[in-house]
Structures are given as structure tokens and as C-alpha cells.
Write an enzyme that holds these catalytic residues in place. Structure first.
Site, PDB file in Angstrom:
ATOM      1  N   CYS A 132      11.059  29.753 157.385  1.00  0.00           N
ATOM      2  CA  CYS A 132      10.234  28.828 156.611  1.00  0.00           C
ATOM      3  C   CYS A 132      11.069  27.729 155.963  1.00  0.00           C
ATOM      4  O   CYS A 132      10.542  26.670 155.618  1.00  0.00           O
ATOM      5  CB  CYS A 132       9.407  29.576 155.573  1.00  0.00           C
ATOM      6  SG  CYS A 132      10.341  30.673 154.515  1.00  0.00           S
ATOM      7  N   HIS A 133      12.372  27.946 155.845  1.00  0.00           N
ATOM      8  CA  HIS A 133      13.254  26.919 155.281  1.00  0.00           C
ATOM      9  C   HIS A 133      13.368  25.704 156.196  1.00  0.00           C
ATOM     10  O   HIS A 133      13.785  24.639 155.758  1.00  0.00           O
ATOM     11  CB  HIS A 133      14.647  27.496 154.984  1.00  0.00           C
ATOM     12  CG  HIS A 133      15.362  28.020 156.191  1.00  0.00           C
ATOM     13  ND1 HIS A 133      15.116  29.285 156.710  1.00  0.00           N
ATOM     14  CD2 HIS A 133      16.292  27.459 156.991  1.00  0.00           C
ATOM     15  CE1 HIS A 133      15.890  29.475 157.763  1.00  0.00           C
ATOM     16  NE2 HIS A 133      16.609  28.377 157.961  1.00  0.00           N
ATOM     17  N   ASN A 155       5.291  33.316 153.365  1.00  0.00           N
ATOM     18  CA  ASN A 155       6.051  34.000 154.414  1.00  0.00           C
ATOM     19  C   ASN A 155       6.765  35.216 153.825  1.00  0.00           C
ATOM     20  O   ASN A 155       7.589  35.069 152.926  1.00  0.00           O
ATOM     21  CB  ASN A 155       7.060  33.019 155.024  1.00  0.00           C
ATOM     22  CG  ASN A 155       8.006  33.667 156.006  1.00  0.00           C
ATOM     23  OD1 ASN A 155       7.728  34.729 156.544  1.00  0.00           O
ATOM     24  ND2 ASN A 155       9.127  33.016 156.235  1.00  0.00           N
ATOM     25  N   GLU A 168      22.827  25.523 158.824  1.00  0.00           N
ATOM     26  CA  GLU A 168      22.395  25.497 160.218  1.00  0.00           C
ATOM     27  C   GLU A 168      22.774  24.187 160.911  1.00  0.00           C
ATOM     28  O   GLU A 168      22.860  24.141 162.135  1.00  0.00           O
ATOM     29  CB  GLU A 168      20.886  25.736 160.313  1.00  0.00           C
ATOM     30  CG  GLU A 168      20.508  27.158 159.986  1.00  0.00           C
ATOM     31  CD  GLU A 168      19.047  27.471 160.232  1.00  0.00           C
ATOM     32  OE1 GLU A 168      18.300  26.590 160.700  1.00  0.00           O
ATOM     33  OE2 GLU A 168      18.659  28.619 159.963  1.00  0.00           O
ATOM     34  N   TYR A 182       5.128  19.926 157.880  1.00  0.00           N
ATOM     35  CA  TYR A 182       3.892  20.697 157.764  1.00  0.00           C
ATOM     36  C   TYR A 182       2.838  20.131 158.709  1.00  0.00           C
ATOM     37  O   TYR A 182       2.110  20.871 159.355  1.00  0.00           O
ATOM     38  CB  TYR A 182       3.393  20.682 156.319  1.00  0.00           C
ATOM     39  CG  TYR A 182       4.353  21.340 155.357  1.00  0.00           C
ATOM     40  CD1 TYR A 182       4.389  22.726 155.216  1.00  0.00           C
ATOM     41  CD2 TYR A 182       5.238  20.583 154.596  1.00  0.00           C
ATOM     42  CE1 TYR A 182       5.285  23.331 154.348  1.00  0.00           C
ATOM     43  CE2 TYR A 182       6.138  21.179 153.722  1.00  0.00           C
ATOM     44  CZ  TYR A 182       6.155  22.550 153.600  1.00  0.00           C
ATOM     45  OH  TYR A 182       7.037  23.155 152.752  1.00  0.00           O
TER      46      TYR A 182
END
Length: 160
Positions: A127-128, A119, A154, A96
Site C-alpha cells: 500500500c506504500h 490494508n 525501493e 488512487y
């Protein structure tokens, strides 16, 4: 005019919402800050063919960057945060605080977190990929287990 569809995913059904044919929402079951169903408009699968195709490719591990036209409805600050989220590469994370610095306001990490949580187009606007300064998982509208699964996926661990 809004309309919506529902599509299957490894995370359960995803509700896609479009406004005047442009994607403006992707919501998971039980998602925090999910708008009421009655605001999604009538069901119409046609405007969502490309979004469904790209989501399928993403979940199949064949797509790492979405190229959909999006309508990000929010305050100017929220939209600036969501635009920064879209710049985080697949398989990487940012804190953040790093996002606040990128926005030119290093003291805004808490505000960035609040905007991140609102979001409206999860997964596609990633946003993850935002974590705490110490590398810990912090809030996710779709729940921390989903966030962990998306990050693991990912990073090459697969969906399951």
C-alpha cells in the site's frame, strides 16, 4: 485460530498475525487501524518462519516480490483493491485514480484510498506504493515518513 509473533525490522518491531497458519496481518508500531493486541491470539513464532525470511530478504534488498500465502480479511471491494496493490511492481507507484480505473470504476478513487488505508498486511501488500494523482505522498497507516523511506528504499536509495 489466530496467533502472532513480533520481528525486528528497520522500521521497528513488526507484529505478524496468522489465522489457521496463514498470514493475515502485518502491523507497525503506531499504525492507524491496528487491531487491538488481544485479537492477535497467542504468541507462536513457528508459523512465521517463511514470512520472517522473506521480510529479511526484502529489507536486505534481495527480494522484490513476496510469495507468501495470504488471508486478506475484508469486504469484497477491499480485497479487490488489495489484490491490485499486489500487482504494483517493486520500485513503482500508482495513483488512487489509476487503481480505480484498473478496478473498472474510475470514480472510485476515494473508496480505493479508504480500502488502501485498511490494508491488513502492510509492506507485503504494498500500500506504500500508492500516491496522489499529482505524485504527492498521501495517507499511509504507518505514517508518511515510513512511506517515504519505503519508496526511497525501493528506488535504490537504501533504508537509511
Amino acid at each position: 485460530m489466530k496467533n502472532h509473533t513480533v520481528t525486528d525490522s528497520p522500521y521497528g518491531p513488526l507484529t505478524l498475525v496468522a489465522e489457521d497458519g496463514t498470514l493475515c496481518g502485518l502491523y507497525m508500531p503506531g499504525q492507524r487501524h491496528r487491531p487491538p493486541e488481544e485479537t492477535f491470539g497467542d504468541r507462536d513464532d513457528e508459523p512465521f518462519a517463511e514470512a520472517k525470511e522473506q521480510l529479511t530478504a526484502y529489507f536486505d534488498g534481495k527480494l522484490t516480490e513476496f510469495t507468501l500465502e495470504l488471508r486478506l480479511n475484508g469486504t469484497p471491494f477491499q480485497r479487490s483493491v488489495w489484490e491490485q496493490l499486489s500487482l504494483i511492481p517493486y520500485g513503482e507507484t500508482r495513483s488512487y485514480g489509476e487503481l480505480a480505473v484498473a478496478l473498472g470504476n474510475p470514480q472510485a478513487s476515494r473508496a480505493v484510498g479508504l480500502a488502501n488505508g485498511r490494508n491488513p498486511i502492510g509492506i507485503i501488500v504494498p500500500c506504500h506504493r500508492v500516491i496522489g494523482a499529482n505524485g504527492s505522498l498521501t495517507g499511509y497507516g504507518g505514517g508518511l515518513p515510513r512511506k517515504q523511506r519505503l519508496l526511497d528504499f525501493e528506488r535504490g536509495a537504501g533504508l537509511f
